[in-house]
Design a protein around this motif. Structure first.
Motif, PDB file in Angstrom:
ATOM      1  N   UNK A 192     -47.619 -21.496  96.068  1.00 50.66           N
ATOM      2  CA  UNK A 192     -49.059 -21.746  96.164  1.00 50.66           C
ATOM      3  C   UNK A 192     -49.800 -20.648  96.914  1.00 50.66           C
ATOM      4  N   UNK A 193     -49.233 -20.128  97.972  1.00 50.40           N
ATOM      5  CA  UNK A 193     -49.945 -19.155  98.805  1.00 50.40           C
ATOM      6  C   UNK A 193     -50.123 -17.809  98.095  1.00 50.40           C
ATOM      7  N   UNK A 194     -49.328 -17.559  97.074  1.00 53.29           N
ATOM      8  CA  UNK A 194     -49.401 -16.269  96.381  1.00 53.29           C
ATOM      9  C   UNK A 194     -50.166 -16.345  95.056  1.00 53.29           C
ATOM     10  N   UNK A 195     -50.990 -17.349  94.883  1.00 52.43           N
ATOM     11  CA  UNK A 195     -51.778 -17.475  93.650  1.00 52.43           C
ATOM     12  C   UNK A 195     -52.668 -16.246  93.401  1.00 52.43           C
ATOM     13  N   UNK A 196     -53.283 -15.610  94.416  1.00 54.46           N
ATOM     14  CA  UNK A 196     -54.049 -14.393  94.120  1.00 54.46           C
ATOM     15  C   UNK A 196     -53.202 -13.289  93.473  1.00 54.46           C
ATOM     16  N   UNK A 197     -51.926 -13.217  93.833  1.00 59.04           N
ATOM     17  CA  UNK A 197     -51.036 -12.254  93.187  1.00 59.04           C
ATOM     18  C   UNK A 197     -50.806 -12.633  91.728  1.00 59.04           C
ATOM     19  N   UNK A 198     -50.699 -13.923  91.468  1.00 57.68           N
ATOM     20  CA  UNK A 198     -50.524 -14.381  90.093  1.00 57.68           C
ATOM     21  C   UNK A 198     -51.730 -14.069  89.233  1.00 57.68           C
ATOM     22  N   UNK A 199     -52.916 -14.271  89.786  1.00 62.13           N
ATOM     23  CA  UNK A 199     -54.146 -13.957  89.048  1.00 62.13           C
ATOM     24  C   UNK A 199     -54.208 -12.465  88.735  1.00 62.13           C
ATOM     25  N   UNK A 200     -53.885 -11.633  89.720  1.00 61.50           N
ATOM     26  CA  UNK A 200     -53.871 -10.182  89.494  1.00 61.50           C
ATOM     27  C   UNK A 200     -52.831  -9.812  88.448  1.00 61.50           C
ATOM     28  N   UNK A 201     -51.689 -10.460  88.480  1.00 64.34           N
ATOM     29  CA  UNK A 201     -50.637 -10.169  87.517  1.00 64.34           C
ATOM     30  C   UNK A 201     -51.058 -10.550  86.098  1.00 64.34           C
ATOM     31  N   UNK A 202     -51.721 -11.694  85.946  1.00 62.30           N
ATOM     32  CA  UNK A 202     -52.199 -12.097  84.614  1.00 62.30           C
ATOM     33  C   UNK A 202     -53.289 -11.154  84.107  1.00 62.30           C
ATOM     34  N   UNK A 203     -54.152 -10.679  85.021  1.00 58.51           N
ATOM     35  CA  UNK A 203     -55.193  -9.727  84.634  1.00 58.51           C
ATOM     36  C   UNK A 203     -54.553  -8.430  84.135  1.00 58.51           C
ATOM     37  N   UNK A 204     -53.513  -7.980  84.815  1.00 59.53           N
ATOM     38  CA  UNK A 204     -52.831  -6.762  84.396  1.00 59.53           C
ATOM     39  C   UNK A 204     -52.060  -6.971  83.096  1.00 59.53           C
ATOM     40  N   UNK A 205     -51.526  -8.172  82.891  1.00 58.04           N
ATOM     41  CA  UNK A 205     -50.836  -8.455  81.624  1.00 58.04           C
ATOM     42  C   UNK A 205     -51.799  -8.323  80.449  1.00 58.04           C
TER      43      UNK A 205
END
Length: 137
Positions: free
Chosen positions: A32-45
């Motif tokens: 949960x705490x790393x959701x901003x990293x997930x959003x950035x990763x999806x944007x880069x995908x």
């Protein structure tokens, strides 16, 4: 021409590279705490799967948290994605047709290392400063 380049890119490298970003994004969103990293990763995908006609610019208002996040990203995920880009670029450069795609793949290495504080925008929405760095209007 961009459409043809994007279609070729998708089949040669884009799908597999984007899959790496999606896996990193799913893992980041599970914690949960790393959701901003997930959003950035999806944007880069999304960018990696269809890159031609778009570019990445720095978001000047990103602040200190993006710097701290980028350091954590490099330590845990970024270096692996950068190595995948380097390997894919090398494999693409083995053929004459793949050389431009290999170079494009290598240009994405800094993005794989430092994704936070960047924005994906259409090429027409940016200009270049005197040093060649893309900036928004």
């Amino acid at each position: 021409m961009r459409t043809i380049g994007n279609i070729l890119w998708f089949f040669l490298a884009g799908f597999w590279l984007a899959l790496g970003y999606v896996v990193a994004g799913v893992v980041a969103c599970v914690l949960i705490i790393t959701i901003p990293f997930g959003i950035a990763s999806f944007r880069l995908a999304g960018y990696v799967i269809w890159p031609f006609g778009r570019t990445v610019v720095w978001n000047p208002g990103a602040g200190l948290w993006s710097v701290i996040g980028n350091v954590l990203w490099v330590l845990f995920v970024g270096w692996e994605l950068a190595l995948i880009h380097l390997a894919a670029g090398l494999l693409l450069c083995l053929t004459v047709i793949g050389i431009p795609f290999g170079i494009a793949c290598w240009k994405m290495v800094p993005l794989a290392l430092l994704p936070l504080g960047r924005e994906v925008v259409p090429v027409g929405a940016v200009s270049r400063d005197p040093y060649g760095v893309p900036v928004r209007y």
